[in-house]
Design a protein around this motif. Structure first.
Motif, PDB file in Angstrom:
ATOM      1  N   MET A 119      37.810  27.231  46.137  1.00  0.00           N
ATOM      2  CA  MET A 119      38.350  26.336  47.151  1.00  0.00           C
ATOM      3  C   MET A 119      38.798  27.101  48.388  1.00  0.00           C
ATOM      4  SD  MET A 119      37.781  23.344  46.065  1.00  0.00           S
ATOM      5  CE  MET A 119      38.665  22.400  47.277  1.00  0.00           C
ATOM      6  N   LYS A 120      39.170  28.353  48.241  1.00  0.00           N
ATOM      7  CA  LYS A 120      39.573  29.152  49.402  1.00  0.00           C
ATOM      8  C   LYS A 120      38.421  29.283  50.397  1.00  0.00           C
ATOM      9  CE  LYS A 120      42.312  32.703  49.042  1.00  0.00           C
ATOM     10  NZ  LYS A 120      42.919  33.975  48.594  1.00  0.00           N
ATOM     11  N   PHE A 121      37.197  29.456  49.901  1.00  0.00           N
ATOM     12  CA  PHE A 121      36.087  29.564  50.853  1.00  0.00           C
ATOM     13  C   PHE A 121      35.446  28.217  51.155  1.00  0.00           C
ATOM     14  CE2 PHE A 121      32.461  29.315  47.992  1.00  0.00           C
ATOM     15  CZ  PHE A 121      32.848  29.965  46.830  1.00  0.00           C
ATOM     16  N   ILE A 122      35.453  27.269  50.213  1.00  0.00           N
ATOM     17  CA  ILE A 122      34.878  25.953  50.491  1.00  0.00           C
ATOM     18  C   ILE A 122      35.639  25.266  51.620  1.00  0.00           C
ATOM     19  CG2 ILE A 122      34.535  23.610  49.592  1.00  0.00           C
ATOM     20  CD1 ILE A 122      33.968  24.893  46.841  1.00  0.00           C
ATOM     21  N   THR A 123      36.966  25.280  51.555  1.00  0.00           N
ATOM     22  CA  THR A 123      37.780  24.552  52.542  1.00  0.00           C
ATOM     23  C   THR A 123      37.667  25.131  53.944  1.00  0.00           C
ATOM     24  OG1 THR A 123      39.743  25.854  51.942  1.00  0.00           O
ATOM     25  CG2 THR A 123      39.463  23.728  50.844  1.00  0.00           C
ATOM     26  N   LYS A 124      37.193  26.354  54.061  1.00  0.00           N
ATOM     27  CA  LYS A 124      37.069  26.988  55.381  1.00  0.00           C
ATOM     28  C   LYS A 124      35.645  26.925  55.936  1.00  0.00           C
ATOM     29  CE  LYS A 124      40.891  30.036  54.456  1.00  0.00           C
ATOM     30  NZ  LYS A 124      41.292  31.294  53.894  1.00  0.00           N
ATOM     31  N   ALA A 125      34.717  26.445  55.128  1.00  0.00           N
ATOM     32  CA  ALA A 125      33.307  26.432  55.532  1.00  0.00           C
ATOM     33  C   ALA A 125      32.979  25.184  56.335  1.00  0.00           C
ATOM     34  CB  ALA A 125      32.426  26.496  54.288  1.00  0.00           C
ATOM     35  N   GLU A 126      31.938  25.289  57.155  1.00  0.00           N
ATOM     36  CA  GLU A 126      31.382  24.115  57.828  1.00  0.00           C
ATOM     37  C   GLU A 126      30.649  23.289  56.789  1.00  0.00           C
ATOM     38  OE1 GLU A 126      31.534  23.002  60.963  1.00  0.00           O
ATOM     39  OE2 GLU A 126      32.877  24.607  61.518  1.00  0.00           O
ATOM     40  N   PRO A 127      30.720  22.039  56.793  1.00  0.00           N
ATOM     41  CA  PRO A 127      31.275  21.080  57.728  1.00  0.00           C
ATOM     42  C   PRO A 127      32.642  20.547  57.313  1.00  0.00           C
ATOM     43  CG  PRO A 127      29.857  19.919  56.232  1.00  0.00           C
ATOM     44  CD  PRO A 127      29.903  21.369  55.784  1.00  0.00           C
ATOM     45  N   PHE A 128      33.392  21.327  56.552  1.00  0.00           N
ATOM     46  CA  PHE A 128      34.662  20.844  56.034  1.00  0.00           C
ATOM     47  C   PHE A 128      35.777  20.946  57.060  1.00  0.00           C
ATOM     48  CE2 PHE A 128      32.266  22.055  52.249  1.00  0.00           C
ATOM     49  CZ  PHE A 128      32.286  20.850  51.584  1.00  0.00           C
ATOM     50  N   SER A 129      36.645  19.959  57.025  1.00  0.00           N
ATOM     51  CA  SER A 129      37.818  19.907  57.887  1.00  0.00           C
ATOM     52  C   SER A 129      39.018  19.697  56.975  1.00  0.00           C
ATOM     53  CB  SER A 129      37.699  18.750  58.885  1.00  0.00           C
ATOM     54  OG  SER A 129      38.902  18.586  59.587  1.00  0.00           O
ATOM     55  N   TYR A 130      39.892  20.691  56.902  1.00  0.00           N
ATOM     56  CA  TYR A 130      40.996  20.705  55.936  1.00  0.00           C
ATOM     57  C   TYR A 130      42.199  19.903  56.428  1.00  0.00           C
ATOM     58  CZ  TYR A 130      44.340  22.532  52.581  1.00  0.00           C
ATOM     59  OH  TYR A 130      45.276  22.655  51.588  1.00  0.00           O
ATOM     60  N   GLY A 131      42.717  19.045  55.555  1.00  0.00           N
ATOM     61  CA  GLY A 131      43.928  18.296  55.856  1.00  0.00           C
ATOM     62  C   GLY A 131      43.971  16.982  55.109  1.00  0.00           C
ATOM     63  N   THR A 132      45.086  16.280  55.220  1.00  0.00           N
ATOM     64  CA  THR A 132      45.255  15.027  54.474  1.00  0.00           C
ATOM     65  C   THR A 132      45.015  13.779  55.313  1.00  0.00           C
ATOM     66  OG1 THR A 132      47.631  15.030  54.916  1.00  0.00           O
ATOM     67  CG2 THR A 132      46.898  16.042  52.847  1.00  0.00           C
ATOM     68  N   ASP A 133      44.616  13.929  56.559  1.00  0.00           N
ATOM     69  CA  ASP A 133      44.289  12.776  57.392  1.00  0.00           C
ATOM     70  C   ASP A 133      42.828  12.414  57.139  1.00  0.00           C
ATOM     71  OD1 ASP A 133      43.604  10.938  59.365  1.00  0.00           O
ATOM     72  OD2 ASP A 133      44.764  11.943  60.920  1.00  0.00           O
ATOM     73  N   THR A 134      42.597  11.355  56.369  1.00  0.00           N
ATOM     74  CA  THR A 134      41.232  11.004  55.974  1.00  0.00           C
ATOM     75  C   THR A 134      40.368  10.521  57.132  1.00  0.00           C
ATOM     76  OG1 THR A 134      41.895   8.770  55.317  1.00  0.00           O
ATOM     77  CG2 THR A 134      41.924  10.480  53.607  1.00  0.00           C
ATOM     78  N   LYS A 135      40.975  10.252  58.274  1.00  0.00           N
ATOM     79  CA  LYS A 135      40.186   9.869  59.456  1.00  0.00           C
ATOM     80  C   LYS A 135      39.639  11.094  60.176  1.00  0.00           C
ATOM     81  CE  LYS A 135      42.761   5.627  60.100  1.00  0.00           C
ATOM     82  NZ  LYS A 135      43.818   4.966  60.814  1.00  0.00           N
ATOM     83  N   LYS A 136      40.339  12.225  60.071  1.00  0.00           N
ATOM     84  CA  LYS A 136      39.922  13.447  60.764  1.00  0.00           C
ATOM     85  C   LYS A 136      39.406  14.526  59.814  1.00  0.00           C
ATOM     86  CE  LYS A 136      43.817  14.261  62.859  1.00  0.00           C
ATOM     87  NZ  LYS A 136      44.888  14.761  63.718  1.00  0.00           N
TER      88      LYS A 136
END
Length: 173
Positions: free
Chosen positions: A125-142
């Motif tokens: 998860m450390k590398f998945i969450t930083k990879a494109e096209p992922f956008s990390y955070g709890t705002d499901t709209k962004k």
């Protein structure tokens, strides 16, 4: 997890359950099941987490929300098999690239570093969450991915907390 499990969920379980109960599904065609995807999640704990990653890989058009808990991406192999970062990324990115018009959100959770399920999930998860096209955070709209870590070992006692916390984020459009 191999074979046609994802097909059984899509073709048999979703129509049987969602047509019996009051859901957003209006019919049992492939198009109608996909049209109701914003109101459907797939989640699992431990080996169920492996199923969740498998469903993400094979059934992205049918579910918008995913919550894998306490296990790593196995890329379709045994939970004990070693997988490389490149294999994990290929496995996770394949459905995204094949289905660019389908938004998704992953709320992953696991125990601390001593958690048997976290030993491989946490570094992945450390590398998945930083990879494109992922956008990390709890705002499901962004955003489209979030990773929560508890300080406890691999135990079923944490599952209600994982679910409770994930539901505070999922389904809020």
């Amino acid at each position: 997890i191999k074979g046609n499990y994802y097909r059984e969920v899509i073709e048999d379980i979703i129509p049987a359950v969602e047509m019996k109960y009051n859901t957003y599904l209006t019919g049992t065609s492939k198009e109608e099941i996909i049209a109701a995807r914003d109101h459907r999640a797939f989640t699992g704990y431990s080996r169920g987490c492996v199923c969740t990653w498998y469903m993400f890989h094979n059934a992205l058009p049918y579910f918008r929300w995913y919550s894998p808990m306490s296990c790593h991406v196995t890329v379709g192999r045994s939970v004990h098999a070693d997988v490389t970062q490149e294999e994990v990324m290929d496995y996770i990115l394949k459905p995204i690239h094949e289905n660019p018009d389908y938004p998704f959100y992953i709320y992953a959770a696991t125990g601390g570093p001593e958690d048997v399920g976290a030993r491989r999930q946490y570094p992945q998860m450390k590398f998945i969450t930083k990879a494109e096209p992922f956008s990390y955070g709890t705002d499901t709209k962004k955003n489209n991915i979030y990773f929560s870590v508890a300080e406890f070992d691999h135990t079923d006692l944490l599952v209600p907390y994982y679910y409770y916390n994930s539901l505070q984020v999922l389904f809020k459009l």
